[in-house]
Motif scaffolding. Structure first.
Motif, mmCIF file in Angstrom:
data_model
loop_
_atom_site.group_PDB
_atom_site.id
_atom_site.type_symbol
_atom_site.label_atom_id
_atom_site.label_comp_id
_atom_site.label_asym_id
_atom_site.label_seq_id
_atom_site.Cartn_x
_atom_site.Cartn_y
_atom_site.Cartn_z
ATOM 1 N N LEU A 32 -16.612 -1.491 7.893
ATOM 2 C CA LEU A 32 -16.360 -2.904 7.616
ATOM 3 C C LEU A 32 -15.876 -3.106 6.188
ATOM 4 C CD1 LEU A 32 -19.390 -4.631 9.397
ATOM 5 C CD2 LEU A 32 -17.013 -4.548 10.174
ATOM 6 N N ASN A 33 -16.427 -2.360 5.244
ATOM 7 C CA ASN A 33 -15.980 -2.481 3.855
ATOM 8 C C ASN A 33 -14.495 -2.179 3.732
ATOM 9 O OD1 ASN A 33 -18.642 -3.016 3.269
ATOM 10 N ND2 ASN A 33 -18.998 -1.140 2.103
ATOM 11 N N LEU A 34 -14.054 -1.088 4.362
ATOM 12 C CA LEU A 34 -12.642 -0.727 4.326
ATOM 13 C C LEU A 34 -11.801 -1.751 5.074
ATOM 14 C CD1 LEU A 34 -10.237 1.198 3.843
ATOM 15 C CD2 LEU A 34 -10.956 2.452 5.898
ATOM 16 N N PHE A 35 -12.256 -2.128 6.252
ATOM 17 C CA PHE A 35 -11.495 -3.024 7.114
ATOM 18 C C PHE A 35 -11.235 -4.366 6.435
ATOM 19 C CE2 PHE A 35 -11.343 -6.319 10.404
ATOM 20 C CZ PHE A 35 -10.312 -5.854 11.206
ATOM 21 N N TYR A 36 -12.259 -4.974 5.865
ATOM 22 C CA TYR A 36 -12.075 -6.294 5.257
ATOM 23 C C TYR A 36 -11.343 -6.210 3.920
ATOM 24 C CZ TYR A 36 -14.770 -8.773 8.784
ATOM 25 O OH TYR A 36 -15.184 -9.341 9.964
ATOM 26 N N ARG A 37 -11.475 -5.103 3.235
ATOM 27 C CA ARG A 37 -10.680 -4.940 2.013
ATOM 28 C C ARG A 37 -9.189 -4.921 2.363
ATOM 29 N NH1 ARG A 37 -13.208 -0.871 0.106
ATOM 30 N NH2 ARG A 37 -14.668 -2.050 -1.185
ATOM 31 N N GLU A 38 -8.859 -4.272 3.470
ATOM 32 C CA GLU A 38 -7.471 -4.266 3.943
ATOM 33 C C GLU A 38 -7.018 -5.665 4.341
ATOM 34 O OE1 GLU A 38 -6.852 0.133 5.949
ATOM 35 O OE2 GLU A 38 -7.506 -1.538 7.206
ATOM 36 N N ARG A 39 -7.852 -6.364 5.069
ATOM 37 C CA ARG A 39 -7.481 -7.724 5.510
ATOM 38 C C ARG A 39 -7.296 -8.640 4.305
ATOM 39 N NH1 ARG A 39 -7.896 -4.511 8.802
ATOM 40 N NH2 ARG A 39 -5.710 -4.407 8.135
ATOM 41 N N GLY A 40 -8.147 -8.472 3.283
ATOM 42 C CA GLY A 40 -7.986 -9.275 2.077
ATOM 43 C C GLY A 40 -6.666 -9.002 1.381
ATOM 44 N N LYS A 41 -6.331 -7.741 1.239
ATOM 45 C CA LYS A 41 -5.069 -7.389 0.576
ATOM 46 C C LYS A 41 -3.878 -7.950 1.347
ATOM 47 C CE LYS A 41 -6.613 -3.201 -1.809
ATOM 48 N NZ LYS A 41 -6.480 -1.724 -1.912
ATOM 49 N N GLU A 42 -3.956 -7.925 2.680
ATOM 50 C CA GLU A 42 -2.862 -8.479 3.491
ATOM 51 C C GLU A 42 -2.626 -9.951 3.174
ATOM 52 O OE1 GLU A 42 -3.366 -5.787 7.574
ATOM 53 O OE2 GLU A 42 -4.051 -7.873 7.507
ATOM 54 N N ARG A 43 -3.721 -10.661 2.854
ATOM 55 C CA ARG A 43 -3.625 -12.106 2.618
ATOM 56 C C ARG A 43 -3.624 -12.442 1.132
ATOM 57 N NH1 ARG A 43 -1.616 -13.625 7.066
ATOM 58 N NH2 ARG A 43 -1.902 -15.722 6.202
ATOM 59 N N GLY A 44 -3.551 -11.428 0.287
ATOM 60 C CA GLY A 44 -3.546 -11.680 -1.156
ATOM 61 C C GLY A 44 -4.891 -12.110 -1.694
ATOM 62 N N ILE A 45 -5.973 -11.721 -1.012
ATOM 63 C CA ILE A 45 -7.324 -12.079 -1.443
ATOM 64 C C ILE A 45 -7.978 -10.841 -2.036
ATOM 65 C CG2 ILE A 45 -9.555 -13.010 -0.734
ATOM 66 C CD1 ILE A 45 -8.138 -14.212 1.716
ATOM 67 N N VAL A 46 -8.103 -10.816 -3.342
ATOM 68 C CA VAL A 46 -8.730 -9.691 -4.035
ATOM 69 C C VAL A 46 -9.616 -10.244 -5.144
ATOM 70 C CG1 VAL A 46 -6.873 -8.054 -3.549
ATOM 71 C CG2 VAL A 46 -6.764 -9.475 -5.605
ATOM 72 N N ASN A 47 -10.531 -9.431 -5.617
ATOM 73 C CA ASN A 47 -11.341 -9.926 -6.725
ATOM 74 C C ASN A 47 -10.466 -9.990 -7.980
ATOM 75 O OD1 ASN A 47 -11.977 -7.771 -8.817
ATOM 76 N ND2 ASN A 47 -12.610 -6.660 -6.971
ATOM 77 N N PRO A 48 -10.759 -10.884 -8.905
ATOM 78 C CA PRO A 48 -9.858 -11.135 -10.034
ATOM 79 C C PRO A 48 -9.723 -9.960 -10.999
ATOM 80 C CG PRO A 48 -11.913 -12.319 -10.330
ATOM 81 C CD PRO A 48 -11.923 -11.779 -8.935
ATOM 82 N N LEU A 49 -10.616 -8.976 -10.879
ATOM 83 C CA LEU A 49 -10.508 -7.796 -11.725
ATOM 84 C C LEU A 49 -9.527 -6.787 -11.141
ATOM 85 C CD1 LEU A 49 -14.263 -7.289 -12.647
ATOM 86 C CD2 LEU A 49 -12.528 -8.646 -13.823
ATOM 87 N N SER A 50 -9.184 -6.978 -9.850
ATOM 88 C CA SER A 50 -8.204 -6.136 -9.158
ATOM 89 C C SER A 50 -8.566 -4.656 -9.222
ATOM 90 C CB SER A 50 -6.805 -6.361 -9.745
ATOM 91 O OG SER A 50 -6.430 -7.714 -9.609
ATOM 92 N N GLU A 51 -9.841 -4.356 -9.217
ATOM 93 C CA GLU A 51 -10.284 -2.968 -9.283
ATOM 94 C C GLU A 51 -11.387 -2.746 -8.247
ATOM 95 O OE1 GLU A 51 -8.986 -0.686 -11.119
ATOM 96 O OE2 GLU A 51 -7.790 -1.869 -12.533
ATOM 97 N N MET A 52 -11.542 -1.490 -7.862
ATOM 98 C CA MET A 52 -12.689 -1.119 -7.026
ATOM 99 C C MET A 52 -13.951 -1.258 -7.865
ATOM 100 S SD MET A 52 -11.820 -0.151 -3.888
ATOM 101 C CE MET A 52 -13.077 1.009 -3.365
ATOM 102 N N LEU A 53 -14.943 -1.923 -7.311
ATOM 103 C CA LEU A 53 -16.176 -2.154 -8.047
ATOM 104 C C LEU A 53 -17.191 -1.054 -7.754
ATOM 105 C CD1 LEU A 53 -16.503 -5.976 -7.331
ATOM 106 C CD2 LEU A 53 -15.791 -4.931 -9.488
ATOM 107 N N PRO A 54 -17.993 -0.675 -8.741
ATOM 108 C CA PRO A 54 -19.070 0.288 -8.489
ATOM 109 C C PRO A 54 -20.072 -0.290 -7.501
ATOM 110 C CG PRO A 54 -18.712 -0.024 -10.849
ATOM 111 C CD PRO A 54 -17.948 -1.096 -10.154
ATOM 112 N N TYR A 55 -20.805 0.595 -6.843
ATOM 113 C CA TYR A 55 -21.831 0.148 -5.909
ATOM 114 C C TYR A 55 -22.842 -0.740 -6.643
ATOM 115 C CZ TYR A 55 -25.553 0.149 -2.448
ATOM 116 O OH TYR A 55 -26.511 -0.253 -1.547
ATOM 117 N N GLY A 56 -23.199 -1.846 -5.998
ATOM 118 C CA GLY A 56 -24.188 -2.750 -6.583
ATOM 119 C C GLY A 56 -23.624 -3.754 -7.551
ATOM 120 N N VAL A 57 -22.311 -3.732 -7.771
ATOM 121 C CA VAL A 57 -21.648 -4.672 -8.673
ATOM 122 C C VAL A 57 -20.747 -5.579 -7.854
ATOM 123 C CG1 VAL A 57 -20.038 -4.928 -10.604
ATOM 124 C CG2 VAL A 57 -21.739 -3.088 -10.618
#
Length: 669
Positions: free
Chosen positions: A588-613
């Motif tokens: 699910l983490n991978l799947f929704y990250r892909e769906r977000g990128k398709e729609r231009g929805i990403v966190n404002p830091l535009s980076e992969m976050l460490p676990y727990g952050v």
């Protein structure tokens, strides 16, 4: 509700200390030291406000409010119906609830009132009107707090007395018009239980009818309707003398009341947050659950909400009650603000000396005044809220993604008696919410009645029940360019819990046909391959056929090996995805990250976050980015472009180091 400052304070119970004037004086001095600017008064004060029938004592409360106001502390004034005085239950026993077992409750505990009772409503109106007349226009009072944690403390909060059953029948008559339509909606030919007289209908109880799913669903709807009506009764009572806004405090995934309905009579949404921090070393599951409810509270009105209660240290009702570790109080408080709260408030200011909550956490303990870690933690939160408040108050989260969480669906899917008896709707919802949380993507939590046009991406996990008109709104959403994700065991029944026959209501949108659903045991666990990686599947595995949809992944095992497990269907200008099985969190983490990128929805830091952050964004003329570390370890986060620390004004770029349980607030430089 327009605020000049972030609210910081909480429940204050001076009626417990009226014989100790030195304590009341000390309270104000210490509140000022802790940067407390607002307290909630009167939540459980009925027996002191009206010590005997028709005899009212408001002088003590006015004096407290006056003294607080003179020291810069405002008041949220509560109606006292959360607990009833003994003189009233002794004289009017009919106001107490009747349980599902048919027995009327004895006096005591909280919320032991029948929300239908004419006598309870009469006594409620009297005390509420008197309170509003005396204090509702005091300049210190900023908000009405209606009762307290409605429905809590006694079973599921429902009352099965004769008055409630009579009201239930009237509600059903208004809804269905005739017994013929009711019998059709409830499928009462099952076991030959056709109703031939309205008086035959009784609330679902263990020693009577409780296997008609339509009856069960409508009873839950009625309970919410009747409690909402009681709330409106209280609001109407205080409004005869006061036009202040009103709220009531909601709770953690409280199944008994549909908050999406109850909130409609409130001007402001508020809730009481008591997460089980430090249940284990991994704080992420608790952080996710808490974030989900914060987001839900904000999403109801799509406006900032109020954190009405939290604990500054510990609670007292679990088997084990750990205190907050260093920095966790600041982090958990900022988590609420990050998701849209304009307050941080506590239960309670000072620990009581006796009874059930004498060991519940509070700002002040029994002995140490301000010389405690808890008091220092609270003071630091108050100071930070004061310093950053003006930046926060003009912002609110405005996600472009939403997850559907619907109370009626919750009730229905867990009452379905199949395909598993341990289906956990909240747990399933949280696995999908967590995927957004781990990616640092803000998400609204909406029910099936909300307008979908505000969003780019909508997820609807385990959407078993479809309300009338929901399928058409989803179809329009996808046709107009939206991305929609739903799962197995969705679109199964209509809003009266009758199974759809023929095609899935969204067959053309999803491009699939459901055939059957398997509930495999552990020995029959399945998996899929997605982007060359294997992911486990289990719990429920639906066998579907692609009829127009593109197959993205298939089952790898069992008799349904090769059948679609993940599909995509282009419909109009948008796209619909179907997940046919219960999937692992990493998928699910991978799947929704892909769906977000398709729609231009990403966190404002535009980076992969460490676990727990994670990241939450309150948007305004100047966005505030809340970077939260729920690890009890230091972590380093890649933050990309130049930023400015909103607390200090210092510039930061490239990387940022977070200490354990730290929340940094960033602004664009």
């Amino acid at each position: 509700m327009e605020l000049k400052n972030m609210l910081h304070g909480g429940d204050y119970n001076p009626e417990q200390w009226l014989d100790c004037p030195e304590i009341l004086k000390e309270d104000i001095e210490l509140m000022k030291k802790a940067h407390v600017n607002c307290v909630t008064l009167g939540v459980f004060s009925w027996a002191v406000l009206e010590p005997e029938e028709g005899v009212f004592h408001f002088g003590w409360l006015k004096e407290i409010i006056d003294n607080l106001y003179e020291n810069g502390i405002s008041t949220i004034l509560a109606t006292p119906t959360g607990a009833m005085p003994h003189w009233m239950t002794a004289k009017y026993p009919e106001i107490m609830q009747v349980g599902a077992d048919g027995r009327r409750n004895l006096p005591g505990k909280r919320h032991n009132f029948c929300y239908t009772s004419a006598k309870m409503r009469e006594k409620t109106r009297i005390i509420d009107k008197k309170l509003a007349e005396e204090l509702g226009n005091h300049p210190a009072v900023v908000l009405w707090h209606i009762s307290n944690e409605l429905g809590g403390n006694f079973g599921d909060g429902s009352c099965h007395c004769d008055e409630c059953n009579a009201a239930f029948r009237r509600w059903l008559k208004d809804k269905y018009g005739s017994l013929k339509e009711l019998n059709k909606a409830w499928w009462t030919t099952f076991w030959s239980h056709i109703y031939t007289d309205w008086e035959q209908i009784h609330s679902p109880v263990p020693n009577g009818e409780n296997l008609l799913h339509g009856l069960n669903l409508d009873w839950r709807r009625f309970v919410t309707y009747q409690m909402t009506d009681f709330c409106q009764w209280e609001i109407g009572s205080v409004r005869e003398y006061s036009e202040l806004p009103a709220t009531t405090n909601f709770m953690f995934f409280f199944k008994s009341l549909d908050y999406y309905e109850l909130h409609k009579c409130m001007d402001v949404v508020s809730w009481d947050s008591y997460p089980f921090w430090h249940k284990s070393k991994d704080e992420v599951p608790v952080a996710v659950k808490t974030a989900a409810v914060h987001s839900m509270m904000r999403s109801m009105k799509k406006k900032p909400f109020l954190l009405m209660e939290s604990t500054p240290s510990c609670i007292n009702w679990r088997v084990s009650n750990p205190v907050k570790r260093p920095q966790m109080h600041m982090l958990s408080s900022m988590q609420a603000v990050a998701h849209g709260s304009d307050s941080v408030q506590y239960f309670q200011w000072r620990k009581g000396r006796g009874s059930f909550e004498k060991f519940h956490g509070a700002v002040l303990d029994h002995r140490n005044k301000d010389n405690t870690r808890t008091f220092r933690d609270v003071t630091e939160v108050g100071k930070r809220l004061k310093e950053i408040g003006q930046k926060v108050l003009v912002t609110c989260n405005k996600p472009k993604a939403a997850i559907v969480f619907d109370w009626e669906n919750w009730w229905a899917v867990e009452d379905a008696t199949g395909p598993r008896l341990d289906i956990d709707y909240v747990k399933t919802f949280l696995t999908h919410f967590r995927a957004f949380w781990e990616a640092g993507m803000d998400v609204d939590v909406i029910n099936m009645d909300y307008d979908l046009a505000d969003y780019e991406l909508i997820a609807a996990p385990l959407n078993y029940l479809y309300k009338e008109g929901y399928a058409k709104r989803v179809e329009e959403f996808v046709r107009n360019g939206g991305s929609y994700v739903t799962t197995y065991w969705s679109g199964i029944v209509n809003e009266t819990d009758l199974c759809f026959t023929g095609e899935h209501p969204l067959k053309e949108v999803l491009g699939i046909r459901q055939e059957e659903i398997d509930a495999p045991g552990e020995e029959f666990a399945n998996c899929i391959v997605y982007h060359n990686n294997s992911y486990s599947m289990g719990g429920l595995c639906e066998i579907v056929h692609a009829e127009g949809a593109k197959v993205l992944s298939v089952y790898e095992k069992e008799y349904y090996k090769g059948y679609p497990a993940v599909t995509r269907n282009d419909f109009g200008q948008g796209t619909a995805y179907y997940l046919a099985a219960e999937t692992s969190q990493d998928f699910l983490n991978l799947f929704y990250r892909e769906r977000g990128k398709e729609r231009g929805i990403v966190n404002p830091l535009s980076e992969m976050l460490p676990y727990g952050v994670t990241v939450s964004v309150r948007k305004g003329e100047q966005d505030l980015v809340f970077l939260q570390n729920f690890n009890d370890d230091k972590v380093t986060v890649e933050i990309g472009n130049q930023w400015k620390d909103a607390d200090t004004g210092e510039g930061v770029e490239g990387k940022i180091e977070l200490v354990p349980f730290e929340c940094r607030i960033l602004m664009k430089a």
